[in-house]
Scaffold this motif. Structure first.
Motif, short mmCIF file in Angstrom:
data_model
loop_
_atom_site.label_atom_id
_atom_site.label_comp_id
_atom_site.label_asym_id
_atom_site.label_seq_id
_atom_site.Cartn_x
_atom_site.Cartn_y
_atom_site.Cartn_z
N ASN A 36 0.84 -1.20 0.00
CA ASN A 36 0.00 0.00 0.00
C ASN A 36 0.88 1.25 0.00
O ASN A 36 1.87 1.32 0.73
N THR A 41 -1.78 2.96 -7.79
CA THR A 41 -2.92 3.70 -8.33
C THR A 41 -2.47 4.93 -9.10
O THR A 41 -3.02 5.25 -10.16
N LEU A 81 -11.96 2.59 -11.52
CA LEU A 81 -11.39 3.28 -10.38
C LEU A 81 -11.60 2.49 -9.11
O LEU A 81 -12.54 1.69 -8.99
N GLN A 82 -10.76 2.74 -8.14
CA GLN A 82 -10.83 2.01 -6.87
C GLN A 82 -12.10 2.33 -6.11
O GLN A 82 -12.73 1.45 -5.54
N GLU A 83 -12.46 3.60 -6.08
CA GLU A 83 -13.68 4.02 -5.40
C GLU A 83 -14.48 4.91 -6.34
O GLU A 83 -13.94 5.84 -6.92
N GLN A 145 -19.90 -3.18 -7.54
CA GLN A 145 -18.62 -3.42 -8.21
C GLN A 145 -18.84 -4.11 -9.55
O GLN A 145 -18.16 -3.79 -10.54
N ASP A 163 -8.25 -0.97 -11.20
CA ASP A 163 -7.68 -0.76 -9.88
C ASP A 163 -8.41 -1.63 -8.87
O ASP A 163 -9.56 -1.36 -8.52
N GLU A 164 -7.77 -2.71 -8.47
CA GLU A 164 -8.33 -3.67 -7.52
C GLU A 164 -9.71 -4.16 -7.95
O GLU A 164 -10.71 -3.99 -7.24
N THR A 167 -12.20 -6.34 -5.62
CA THR A 167 -12.73 -5.81 -4.36
C THR A 167 -14.23 -6.06 -4.26
O THR A 167 -14.98 -5.83 -5.21
N GLN A 194 -3.93 -4.58 -14.46
CA GLN A 194 -4.77 -4.52 -13.27
C GLN A 194 -3.92 -4.55 -12.00
O GLN A 194 -2.88 -5.21 -11.95
N HIS A 197 -3.80 -7.65 -5.26
CA HIS A 197 -3.10 -7.79 -3.99
C HIS A 197 -2.69 -9.22 -3.70
O HIS A 197 -1.87 -9.46 -2.81
#
Length: 253
Positions: A36, A41, A81-83, A145, A163-164, A167, A194, A197
């Protein structure tokens, strides 16, 4: 297809990567791995043209990405995007339909038969048809998601940046997504990059890995060349390899 030339990224006075020269070819699936905060990102956002690098450039074919107009860029590159919290109560179908905007003309903003077929096929593949007329704000995190991923697929880009992506997804959907991305790259000559983790998922479903270290060092390697030494330097914890059916599973030790 997509490449970086002398790309340097910095944040808070520290290097995330230095003079990075790398080519992501058509038909390849890449995973970006690292702790992290190392800049995964930020790198992905630069590859999408959403941020300006400290130095160097990102190129799509023979064009700097910042020289492409927004419509052409959207036809070539899509990013998950992640969020991305939904503020408005669009239905799932309405939201996914918006991903076809880069292919519409100013004088005709309606969906044609091809657009509708693409959208319906994606909703079916991601098991979202029962939510077609539901407000996206009413869905669970995992369902939202899947809607984000449906929007990405509906954009039908040449380059997928995620990005992740796993999730909030259960194991079944995670594996289906990763297999679908791999199949897209191989069957339709897409490029997939991509952030993941889990090194085991990355090794199994990706051709190549981009390892990002804390000191700005970046290492590109084939998935079958990963070693315990690499992972230990990357995550700063010991790893042990377990052999099973001609595969090595890497576990924190």
């Amino acid at each position: 297809m997509i490449s970086t030339k002398q790309l340097t990224l910095m944040a808070d006075g520290r290097y995330l990567c230095r003079e990075l020269d790398i080519h992501f070819q058509t038909g390849e699936v890449w995973a970006i791995l690292g702790k992290n905060g190392v800049g995964k990102t930020t790198l992905l956002h630069n590859l999408a043209g959403l941020k300006k690098p400290t130095a160097g450039q990102v190129w799509i074919d023979n064009f700097p990405i910042d020289k492409l107009n927004a419509k052409i860029r959207a036809q070539n590159v899509a990013i998950l995007l992640q969020e991305n919290k939904y503020q408005f109560p669009f239905t799932v179908e309405e939201l996914v339909s918006q991903a076809r905007f880069p292919y519409q003309h100013l004088w005709n903003t309606g969906l044609n038969v091809k657009d509708k077929n693409i959208i319906q096929q994606i909703l079916t593949d991601l098991e979202l048809t029962r939510f077609t007329h539901r407000s996206v704000t009413e869905l669970s995190g995992g369902e939202q998601q899947r809607v984000r991923i449906a929007c990405l697929f509906a954009q039908t880009p040449r380059i997928f940046l995620l990005d992740e992506p796993t999730t909030y997804l259960d194991y079944k959907i995670q594996l289906k997504l990763l297999k679908t991305l791999h199949q897209l790259a191989k069957d339709e000559n897409k490029t997939v990059i991509q952030i993941l983790h889990d090194p085991n998922l990355a090794i199994k479903h990706c051709d190549k890995l981009l390892l990002m270290f804390e000191d700005g060092k970046v290492l590109a390697t084939s998935s079958d060349q990963v070693s315990a030494k690499m992972l230990e330097e990357l995550y700063q914890i010991p790893f042990i390899g377990i052999e099973n059916d001609d595969r090595t599973f890497w576990l924190p030790n």
